[in-house]
Motif scaffolding. Structure first.
Motif, PDB file in Angstrom:
ATOM      1  N   ALA A 379       0.831  -1.204   0.000  1.00 22.50           N
ATOM      2  CA  ALA A 379       0.000   0.000   0.000  1.00 22.50           C
ATOM      3  C   ALA A 379       0.867   1.256   0.000  1.00 22.50           C
ATOM      4  O   ALA A 379       0.587   2.226  -0.716  1.00 22.50           O
ATOM      5  N   HIS A 380       1.929   1.224   0.778  1.00 24.30           N
ATOM      6  CA  HIS A 380       2.836   2.371   0.841  1.00 24.30           C
ATOM      7  C   HIS A 380       3.541   2.572  -0.498  1.00 24.30           C
ATOM      8  O   HIS A 380       3.752   3.714  -0.937  1.00 24.30           O
ATOM      9  N   ALA A 381       3.885   1.467  -1.166  1.00 24.56           N
ATOM     10  CA  ALA A 381       4.543   1.568  -2.471  1.00 24.56           C
ATOM     11  C   ALA A 381       3.624   2.224  -3.501  1.00 24.56           C
ATOM     12  O   ALA A 381       4.075   2.998  -4.357  1.00 24.56           O
ATOM     13  N   ILE A 382       2.316   1.919  -3.433  1.00 28.17           N
ATOM     14  CA  ILE A 382       1.348   2.543  -4.337  1.00 28.17           C
ATOM     15  C   ILE A 382       1.319   4.055  -4.112  1.00 28.17           C
ATOM     16  O   ILE A 382       1.299   4.850  -5.061  1.00 28.17           O
ATOM     17  N   ILE A 383       1.341   4.460  -2.849  1.00 25.15           N
ATOM     18  CA  ILE A 383       1.352   5.896  -2.533  1.00 25.15           C
ATOM     19  C   ILE A 383       2.615   6.557  -3.063  1.00 25.15           C
ATOM     20  O   ILE A 383       2.570   7.627  -3.677  1.00 25.15           O
ATOM     21  N   ARG A 384       3.756   5.912  -2.839  1.00 23.25           N
ATOM     22  CA  ARG A 384       5.026   6.478  -3.281  1.00 23.25           C
ATOM     23  C   ARG A 384       5.047   6.630  -4.812  1.00 23.25           C
ATOM     24  O   ARG A 384       5.510   7.643  -5.341  1.00 23.25           O
ATOM     25  N   LYS A 385       4.534   5.616  -5.502  1.00 22.29           N
ATOM     26  CA  LYS A 385       4.512   5.675  -6.969  1.00 22.29           C
ATOM     27  C   LYS A 385       3.608   6.806  -7.442  1.00 22.29           C
ATOM     28  O   LYS A 385       3.929   7.513  -8.410  1.00 22.29           O
ATOM     29  N   ALA A 386       2.474   6.988  -6.765  1.00 19.04           N
ATOM     30  CA  ALA A 386       1.560   8.074  -7.130  1.00 19.04           C
ATOM     31  C   ALA A 386       2.211   9.433  -6.903  1.00 19.04           C
ATOM     32  O   ALA A 386       2.033  10.366  -7.694  1.00 19.04           O
ATOM     33  N   LEU A 387       2.989   9.563  -5.836  1.00 21.20           N
ATOM     34  CA  LEU A 387       3.665  10.827  -5.545  1.00 21.20           C
ATOM     35  C   LEU A 387       4.740  11.156  -6.574  1.00 21.20           C
ATOM     36  O   LEU A 387       5.043  12.328  -6.813  1.00 21.20           O
ATOM     37  N   MET A 388       5.306  10.128  -7.200  1.00 26.47           N
ATOM     38  CA  MET A 388       6.369  10.340  -8.185  1.00 26.47           C
ATOM     39  C   MET A 388       5.827  10.818  -9.530  1.00 26.47           C
ATOM     40  O   MET A 388       6.570  11.343 -10.346  1.00 26.47           O
ATOM     41  N   CYS A 389       4.524  10.615  -9.765  1.00 28.19           N
ATOM     42  CA  CYS A 389       3.930  10.978 -11.060  1.00 28.19           C
ATOM     43  C   CYS A 389       3.169  12.298 -10.925  1.00 28.19           C
ATOM     44  O   CYS A 389       2.267  12.411 -10.076  1.00 28.19           O
TER      45      CYS A 389
END
Length: 720
Positions: A379-389
């Motif tokens: 779940a945290h990885a999904i958030i991090r990926k969203a923040l990068m885009c």
């Protein structure tokens, strides 16, 4: 003969002269007249509007015309004057009985090729502004068309004006412009008002006036009755079938609304039968799929409906390619509730592969589905990926981070919790009271009172008012570290605070604290205070009361207290209460009582969880009761009862449990959850196998091997 010749020559002359002379001149005159037709000619419309404005001094019309404008110029002036001007023109024309103005004005609106003709949009605006009578006068001034009357009716349905709808339908009938949609308007509004019998009568009357009801006729009534219960829905479906109509996607979406939490399995099966028999059942539209997923999520019949979901997604030539972000979010949420993390990820990757842009809701559903299934890092990885885009960075909010924090807290990974908290500060995530409440809950679980005090100070500095949930979290933190005196002091402070008086959750939290430390008398005082405040106990309260008795080493009091509260307040026991009562029977070393409680649980259609079976299986092992252990293992695995070679082993099972097992809807109904926190763990299964292998006088080793082959087949993810 001369007379005949003369007459013939005269007629020929008239014919030739008329064809090439007078009649041709008349045709030219007609053509010229048509070129100046007021409906087609902008100058005529301008002159009509100009004269209307001049004679309507008592009616405000915000429009200035010379009377010489062309049609496009008139339209531009009206558009520049604002939408209210259109309504002013209509009102003035109706009041002055200028039907010529109405005809010319409405004729200037485009009709052909529009999904919503501008004429109908204007009529609806009139009705919504309270000008229904004027809208009807406009329609009566125009050539009779069903879609014009229906536009007025559609807006009147929104206003739920039955008498006005009847009046418009009567006018449409007089103009021979009433169609099935017109009469469906009356059915729809009656159903919306809860006048189901009148709606059914209007439906029945359709046949008398020569109309055959369509899906919209039935769906309007179905939409109303599904809110009050499903019994009438089956009658409506039967009437549809009698009229040669199969359910449509819209019909099925309505029926799915009837699948609510706690509904019977029979209801789910009947709805799914309608879904499978609907028109175009070889394909499923995304809207219906989303409705299905939402029903699955709230129903509690997750595993039964999960198979349907997978089948629907595979309908047609291949896997359904869902293109709507909302539908994708619903599917992900449903898989998350079912604990199917693999399908959650598969759906998300399909979305990425199809280049569907997620919405904030879609992203939130994905984070929550992973976090609630103990995949906090995913779940945290999904958030991090969203923040990068850049396209998705703005979608991330504190709610998503809170899901990760809660998951890490439940896993007792408190170090990671505070690392994520620091990241939220770096990313300048806007904290809310809910965010702080989640963090305070972490403090409660970890017993970190010092950090809780710092968080409360941060809330004050940021101007965020604490809520009742905030106080509840602090109360929970005090209870978690056995600072019960401070917990009671905080409760007294809350009682004095009119803004944040203790609610049921606060009382249950304090009661749970008493249960944790075996403070039986103080716990009963809390229960008494709760009742004095007029707060009725819930089924959660029952589970805590049973826990209070067990932890206070008064297991016999668990049954007495639970039964008293249950009967007094008409409560239904939940799985946690049943588990605590089974625990009470175990403390009393009473196998018959433990099986009786389990039998009641099954009879009341409360699904057991992993803890239920751990309590019962370990009790059977402690009593060296292989028959009960085998029977319970089969139920937990979703296997049918009982194998032929073990019929003689039923002496270990008491009659209530035997009867309850025989009444199960299916062998898999009471199976333990396959995934999630309520799942039956591998270690427990190994413990049972080890026990049975040590009982060769009661069950042969080859029979144990056969049993566990069946268990493994029923639970493929099991690691023995």
């Amino acid at each position: 003969m001369e007379i005949i010749i003369f007459t013939f020559a005269f007629l020929m002359h008239i014919t030739i002269f008329g064809k090439h002379g007078l009649l041709k001149q008349k045709a030219r005159g007609d053509k010229a007249a048509s070129s100046t037709d007021p409906i087609e000619n902008g100058n005529t419309l301008a002159r009509s509007l100009s004269s209307l404005v001049n004679e309507s001094q008592d009616v405000e019309v915000n429009l200035q015309l010379t009377g010489l404008e062309k049609l496009d110029e008139v339209k531009e002036l009206i558009a520049a004057a604002g939408p209210e001007t259109e309504l002013q023109i209509v009102v003035a024309a109706v009041q002055k009985q200028r039907k010529d103005v109405l005809r010319r004005f409405f004729a200037s609106y485009p009709v052909a090729g529009a999904a919503q003709p501008s004429q109908t949009l204007l009529l609806k605006r009139l009705v919504r502004k309270g000008l229904g009578a004027e809208a009807l006068e406009c329609v009566k001034a125009l050539p009779p068309k069903s879609y014009l009357y229906n536009a007025v009716l559609e807006a009147l349905v929104e206003k739920k004006d039955v008498e006005a709808i009847k009046q418009v339908i009567a006018c449409a009938e007089n103009a021979d412009a009433a169609d099935l949609a017109s009469h469906n308007s009356l059915i729809k509004v009656l159903a919306q008002l809860g006048k189901i019998d009148l709606a059914k009568q209007a439906l029945h009357d359709l046949k008398k006036i020569g109309f055959k009801p369509n899906h919209a006729s039935f769906n309007s009534i179905l939409e109303a009755v599904v809110k009050t219960g499903m019994n009438d829905c089956w009658l409506i479906l039967g009437d549809m079938k009698d009229n040669g109509l199969k359910p449509t996607n819209a019909t099925c979406s309505i029926l799915l609304k009837g699948i609510q939490k706690g509904c019977r399995e029979e209801t789910v099966q009947r709805v799914m039968k309608a879904v499978e028999e609907r028109e175009g059942s070889h394909e499923i539209e995304e809207g219906l799929l989303a409705s299905f997923c939402e029903a699955l999520t709230r129903s509690g019949h997750v595993h039964q409906m999960l198979g349907y979901l997978n089948k629907f997604r595979q309908k047609g030539d291949g896997c359904l390619q869902v293109r709507c972000a909302h539908s994708i979010g619903s599917i992900i949420r449903a898989y998350g509730v079912a604990g199917d993390v693999q399908s959650v990820w598969a759906t998300w990757r399909d979305m990425e592969r199809n280049k569907v842009q997620p919405t904030r809701i879609t992203l939130g559903c994905m984070v929550e589905a992973l976090a609630s299934n103990n995949d906090a890092e995913g779940a945290h990885a999904i958030i991090r990926k969203a923040l990068m885009c850049p396209a998705t960075k703005g979608l991330v909010n504190a709610v998503m981070y809170s899901s990760v924090l809660k998951s890490l807290s439940h896993q007792k990974d408190f170090k990671r919790v505070w690392a994520v908290y620091d990241e939220m500060i770096r990313e300048k995530v806007e904290f809310t009271a809910s965010t702080y409440n989640s963090l305070l809950d972490v403090c409660a679980r970890s017993g970190d009172i010092a950090r809780a005090e710092v968080l409360l100070k941060d809330m004050t500095e940021q101007g965020i008012e604490p809520t009742i949930i905030t106080y509840g979290a602090v109360l929970k933190a005090y209870c978690s570290v056995n600072r019960m005196n401070q917990a009671f002091a905080l409760m007294d402070e809350m009682k004095r605070n009119t803004q944040h008086r203790p609610d049921e959750v606060a009382y249950n939290t304090l009661l749970d604290g008493c249960a944790r430390y075996g403070l039986f008398e103080r716990g009963l005082e809390v229960l008494g205070d709760m009742r004095k405040e007029g707060l009725p106990p819930s089924n959660y309260t029952l589970s805590v009361v049973a826990k209070l008795a067990n932890r206070s080493k008064k297991p016999e009091q668990a049954f007495e207290l639970v039964n008293k509260l249950k009967n007094e307040f008409g409560l239904q026991l939940n799985v946690h209460t049943y588990n605590n009562l089974i625990q009470a029977a175990v403390f009393n070393d009473d196998m018959a009582k433990a099986q009786e409680v389990f039998a009641s649980m099954l009879s009341e259609r409360v699904r057991p969880d992993g803890r239920t079976y751990v309590l019962l299986l370990r009790f059977a092992i402690s009593k060296k009761d292989s028959a009960s252990a085998v029977a319970l293992l089969r139920v937990a695995s979703g296997l049918p009862q009982l194998p032929p070679w073990k019929k003689q082993g039923q002496q270990g099972l008491h009659l209530p449990m035997l009867a309850a097992l025989q009444r199960l809807p299916s062998a898999s109904w009471a199976a333990a959850p396959r995934r999630g926190t309520g799942a039956l763990q591998d270690d427990m299964m190994k413990e049972v196998r080890h026990f049975l292998m040590k009982c060769p006088d009661q069950i042969q080793p080859e029979q144990v091997s056969m049993l566990f082959r069946d268990v493994q087949a029923a639970m493929p993810g099991l690691k023995l």
